[in-house]
Design an enzyme around this catalytic site. Structure first.
Site, mmCIF file in Angstrom:
data_model
loop_
_atom_site.group_PDB
_atom_site.id
_atom_site.type_symbol
_atom_site.label_atom_id
_atom_site.label_comp_id
_atom_site.label_asym_id
_atom_site.label_seq_id
_atom_site.Cartn_x
_atom_site.Cartn_y
_atom_site.Cartn_z
ATOM 1 N N ASP A 340 0.747 -1.279 -0.103
ATOM 2 C CA ASP A 340 -0.065 -0.332 0.040
ATOM 3 C C ASP A 340 0.909 1.311 0.060
ATOM 4 O O ASP A 340 0.604 2.264 -0.647
ATOM 5 C CB ASP A 340 -0.933 -0.039 1.361
ATOM 6 C CG ASP A 340 -1.720 -1.184 1.422
ATOM 7 O OD1 ASP A 340 -1.433 -2.164 1.073
ATOM 8 O OD2 ASP A 340 -2.797 -1.119 1.957
ATOM 9 N N GLU A 479 -6.467 -11.176 -4.229
ATOM 10 C CA GLU A 479 -6.312 -12.220 -3.317
ATOM 11 C C GLU A 479 -7.248 -13.251 -3.192
ATOM 12 O O GLU A 479 -7.241 -14.159 -2.310
ATOM 13 C CB GLU A 479 -6.034 -11.472 -1.737
ATOM 14 C CG GLU A 479 -4.748 -10.638 -1.789
ATOM 15 C CD GLU A 479 -4.655 -10.059 -0.710
ATOM 16 O OE1 GLU A 479 -5.577 -9.734 0.434
ATOM 17 O OE2 GLU A 479 -3.502 -9.385 -0.204
ATOM 18 N N LYS A 591 -10.863 -9.721 -6.497
ATOM 19 C CA LYS A 591 -11.165 -8.966 -5.468
ATOM 20 C C LYS A 591 -10.565 -7.249 -6.006
ATOM 21 O O LYS A 591 -11.205 -6.595 -5.301
ATOM 22 C CB LYS A 591 -10.075 -9.115 -4.527
ATOM 23 C CG LYS A 591 -10.217 -8.469 -3.038
ATOM 24 C CD LYS A 591 -9.146 -9.044 -2.052
ATOM 25 C CE LYS A 591 -9.325 -8.260 -0.602
ATOM 26 N NZ LYS A 591 -8.310 -8.847 0.362
ATOM 27 N N GLN A 592 -9.675 -7.092 -6.753
ATOM 28 C CA GLN A 592 -9.043 -5.921 -6.991
ATOM 29 C C GLN A 592 -8.495 -5.968 -8.051
ATOM 30 O O GLN A 592 -7.885 -7.134 -8.646
ATOM 31 C CB GLN A 592 -8.287 -5.213 -5.785
ATOM 32 C CG GLN A 592 -7.169 -6.215 -5.359
ATOM 33 C CD GLN A 592 -6.612 -5.809 -4.002
ATOM 34 O OE1 GLN A 592 -6.878 -6.666 -3.244
ATOM 35 N NE2 GLN A 592 -5.502 -5.043 -4.056
HETATM 36 C C1 BGC Z 1 -5.701 -6.062 -0.054
HETATM 37 C C2 BGC Z 1 -4.266 -5.875 -0.146
HETATM 38 C C3 BGC Z 1 -3.769 -4.797 1.068
HETATM 39 C C4 BGC Z 1 -4.129 -5.289 2.220
HETATM 40 C C5 BGC Z 1 -3.956 -4.011 3.235
HETATM 41 C C6 BGC Z 1 -6.057 -6.320 1.540
HETATM 42 O O1 BGC Z 1 -7.455 -6.564 1.724
HETATM 43 O O2 BGC Z 1 -6.251 -7.110 -0.702
HETATM 44 O O3 BGC Z 1 -3.982 -5.424 -1.437
HETATM 45 O O4 BGC Z 1 -2.537 -4.615 0.624
HETATM 46 O O5 BGC Z 1 -5.605 -5.194 2.276
HETATM 47 O O6 BGC Z 1 -4.545 -2.885 2.918
#
Ligand code: BGC
Length: 758
Positions: A340, A479, A591-592
């Site tokens: 992040d 993830e 998820k993203q």
């Molecule tokens: C996300 C990650 C992120 C982490 C901390 C997770 O839910 O999938 O990309 O680094 O949260 O913010």
């Protein structure tokens, strides 16, 4: 009106929303964060987090310590405690003045015995002197005269993990308490890292004639002073609270002496002086970071909130700390640092306060030894940065978590989310491109790149049959899918990492041969090794599709059940589609962004059509179950022309915490999303990017209802102001710079505004 655009307001009181507002109203200065805990309520999660103070003790993994709470300020009318949750609330308002970094609370409360008191208070955490914080209370007994007792407390009974009984852990033990009169202090020590923390507070009663008595007391883990005031109905009494904090991380000297001296001088200089210096410091910060959006008040307020809190999360004096996923605003993710920082937050600092960006990268350099140990423990070479990082670079991702039904689930990210290594390398390169800070690159940056490349060299697997290097059993940014092979993002960026390292090693050899040779010796790298690295990077498998356009996120992704998102909630965010009996990981839902994420980082390596095709494909399958997601889709949407969705995603991002659209704002700030908000404006609407030849390019587009967008950046030592309207782009710079606006090569002369008509 203008003033409103700087204020975040809470106009009602509902105890169940308190934890969320504590996050929103957190005041921080990079050194520490004080959650916006309300003194007159016994509920909520008070949080006093000091950057870099980590401990494990009985917790699952090393975590940020919730230190003794110095905020406690109890008011009793005679023997009756003012407790907002047991009283009638006649008036309630809290607001954060972001321009000046001050939190106001304005309440009128009627106790069960019918006593009405008005309390108007303000609180600040100094940006002038990070060890200081303060508060001021104006108290009016509305319908009574008599005694008011003020109980000023520092409370070390606090624990971590109060939001779940299974997570509770205690990290501090009381060492000593002190009566300085004026003022009290409480010194604690963390359980296994033995960091000493001292908090001191002092109360000044401005109308001294009201003060009758003072009593000092120590009750176990609590130190208090009790002040007795004689008050008259209808009269306003002002009490000021001075707070000072130090830890053994700051100095080797005796903390008690330092604190006593600092508390005394703060008290003598007066609260107003410190507030003035604090406001001035904020003014200087705002001059560098402010973004103005004319024609959209919600967007204006939202973006300011994000950059206010992101700026509050870092300062330029400590290169041993970075910004946690929840910043200094809560215990979520245990105060750990993720990708992040480098990928989402760092760009904001690179372009507004490069000295802080450098510190954030130095944190990685300073934790290289931990990363080296991770690599060794896992039988790899070089440095393996932890997916979750605390104070020393060792992997601290918990191995186990809990699903929604309370069943234990194995967390694999710490074992498999390797892309963090290249993310850090990428951050270093981005920093250098914008700042040309050679000293950093030569003395710290290249070493970090060499070590991550060495790691990749040992992590790839050679597939003889296919004559290619693969990276198997990984988790990419998405993830939802674990243990996947050849994730596009991971492989592409690993390849980029090695390629950039080879290029920079070559550069360093010419630039500073001595440093080059010393470095190679230190890291036990031979020039022959570079030949091997080159072969590896040329043969790292990148899973392109046959037409080279739509890219498969990882091997086998396209064979998964293709369930698309069809419904959205009232905010336009995806609703879970029917999984038809499939497990999430067996579907193409993500998820993203993952493929799209890579295309944002290395946009120039993909033509526009490829980016559009991948955006369109993956956007329909992205659940945005991470707050990191919407901002990135907003930027890519703007790049490929999906402006409607881009605006929607932008608003989602800037309101992540304010409207709590991920449902977990109580655990801390969505710090990556604050950085994503800035990127959405500057890289998205402002269309700012640096092309392969390192030219500063602007490709702005603003929504029809925006009259004007203004932002500031620093670009290679020049301070540049960019204004975008519906008809023109204006650029003014403190130095001569070259810029490309919509691909047109232009020169901006020092202090002379360039006006480009669209
Ligand atoms: C996300 C990650 C992120 C982490 C901390 C997770 O839910 O999938 O990309 O680094 O949260 O913010």
């Amino acid at each position: 009106m203008e003033k409103k655009l700087w204020l975040i307001e809470q106009n009602y009181y509902d105890v169940k929303d308190s934890p969320k507002y504590e996050t929103i109203f957190t005041l921080a200065n990079g050194y520490r964060g004080l959650r916006g805990w309300l003194e007159f309520s016994k509920y909520g999660f008070c949080g006093n987090f000091i950057a870099g103070v980590f401990d494990k003790a009985q917790a699952q993994v090393t975590e940020i310590v919730n230190a003794q709470n110095p905020l406690v300020f109890n008011l009793y009318i005679d023997d009756e405690l003012i407790d907002i949750d047991r009283s009638e609330i006649l008036y309630f308002k809290r607001y954060l003045d972001m321009k000046n970094g001050i939190l106001y609370t304005d309440v009128e409360i009627k106790t069960p015995k019918g006593k009405i008191t008005k309390i108007f208070s303000r609180r600040f955490v100094s940006r002038n002197n990070v060890h200081r914080w303060g508060a001021e209370y104006k108290i009016t007994p509305v319908n009574y005269s008599g005694k008011i007792f003020v109980e000023n407390i520092i409370d070390a009974t606090v624990t971590n993990g109060n939001y779940h009984p299974a997570d509770k852990a205690k990290h501090i033990r009381v060492k000593e308490s002190y009566d300085f009169n004026p003022g009290i202090a409480l010194e604690t020590c963390t359980i296994d890292k033995h960091i000493t923390i001292i908090e001191g507070t002092a109360i000044k009663v401005l109308d001294e004639s009201a003060l009758r008595n003072r009593k000092y007391g120590v009750f176990g883990e609590i130190v208090r002073e009790l002040l007795e005031l004689r008050v008259e109905e209808g009269k306003e009494y002002t009490l000021q609270k001075f707070g000072v904090t130090y830890t053994s991380r700051d100095t080797d000297d005796a903390l008690k002496d330092i604190l006593a001296c600092e508390l005394k001088s703060f008290y003598e200089q007066g609260l107003q002086n410190e507030i003035r210096a604090h406001i001035k410091a904020w003014q200087e910060i705002w001059d560098k970071i402010d973004i103005e959006i004319k024609g959209d008040d919600l967007a204006q307020l939202g973006i300011r909130f994000n950059i206010f809190q992101l700026s509050s999360s870092a300062y330029d004096q400590d290169d041993r700390v970075s910004i946690a996923a929840k910043a200094l605003h809560g215990e979520g993710y245990k105060g750990h640092v993720f990708w992040d920082t480098e990928i989402f937050m760092l760009p904001f600092f690179i372009y507004t306060q490069p000295e802080i960006a450098r510190n954030l990268l130095m944190y990685r350099y300073n934790t290289l030894d931990g990363a080296r140990r991770n690599a060794k423990l896992n039988d790899y070479e070089g440095a393996q940065f932890p997916w979750e990082s605390a104070d020393d670079g060792l992997e601290v991702t918990p191995k186990w978590g809990m699903d929604y039904d309370g069943n234990p689930v194995r967390i694999w990210t710490g074992d498999e989310e390797f892309h963090i290594n290249s993310d850090i390398a990428f951050g270093i390169w981005e920093y250098y491109r914008a700042t040309r800070d050679k000293d950093f690159l030569i003395n710290y940056g290249i070493e970090t790149l060499l070590e991550t490349s060495k790691f990749w060299k040992s992590r790839v697997e050679y597939n003889e049959e296919k004559d290619r290097y693969e990276i198997n059993r990984v988790i990419g940014p998405d993830e939802f899918h674990e243990h996947v092979n050849n994730n596009f993002y991971t492989n592409y960026l690993a390849k980029w990492n090695i390629e950039k390292t080879l290029e920079l090693a070559e550069w360093l050899k010419r630039e500073d041969n001595k440093v080059y040779n010393d470095l190679l010796n230190k890291l036990d790298i031979k020039e022959e090794d570079f030949k091997e690295w080159k072969i590896i990077k040329d043969k790292i498998y990148i899973p392109y599709s046959e037409d080279g356009k739509l890219i498969e996120q990882f091997e086998g992704y396209f064979d998964l059940k293709d369930i698309k998102i069809t419904e959205h909630d009232e905010n336009g965010m995806p609703l879970w589609p029917d999984l038809q009996g499939y497990k999430l990981g067996q579907t193409q839902l993500i998820k993203q962004p993952d493929v799209v994420m890579l295309m944002l980082l290395l946009g120039d390596e993909f033509d526009l059509e490829t980016r559009r095709i991948n955006y369109e494909y993956y956007e329909k399958r992205t659940m945005h179950k991470s707050s990191l997601s919407p901002s990135m889709y907003s930027i890519m949407g703007l790049t490929v022309g999906d402006t409607h969705n881009a605006y929607k995603y932008f608003m989602k991002t800037i309101l992540t915490d304010l409207e709590d659209n991920q449902g977990n704002a109580e655990f801390g700030l969505h710090a990556a999303s604050t950085g994503g908000s800035w990127q959405s404006v500057v890289f998205g609407f402002g269309g700012l990017h640096v092309d392969k030849e390192h030219h500063l390019c602007l490709n702005p587009w603003i929504p029809e209802h925006w009259d004007e967008l203004t932002f500031n950046i620093t670009w290679q030592d020049a301070k540049v102001k960019i204004v975008v309207t519906q008809t023109e782009v204006r650029v003014v710079s403190t130095k001569d710079i070259d810029v490309r606006i919509y691909d047109e090569k232009l020169k901006v002369n020092k202090n002379k505004e360039l006006v480009y008509r669209k």
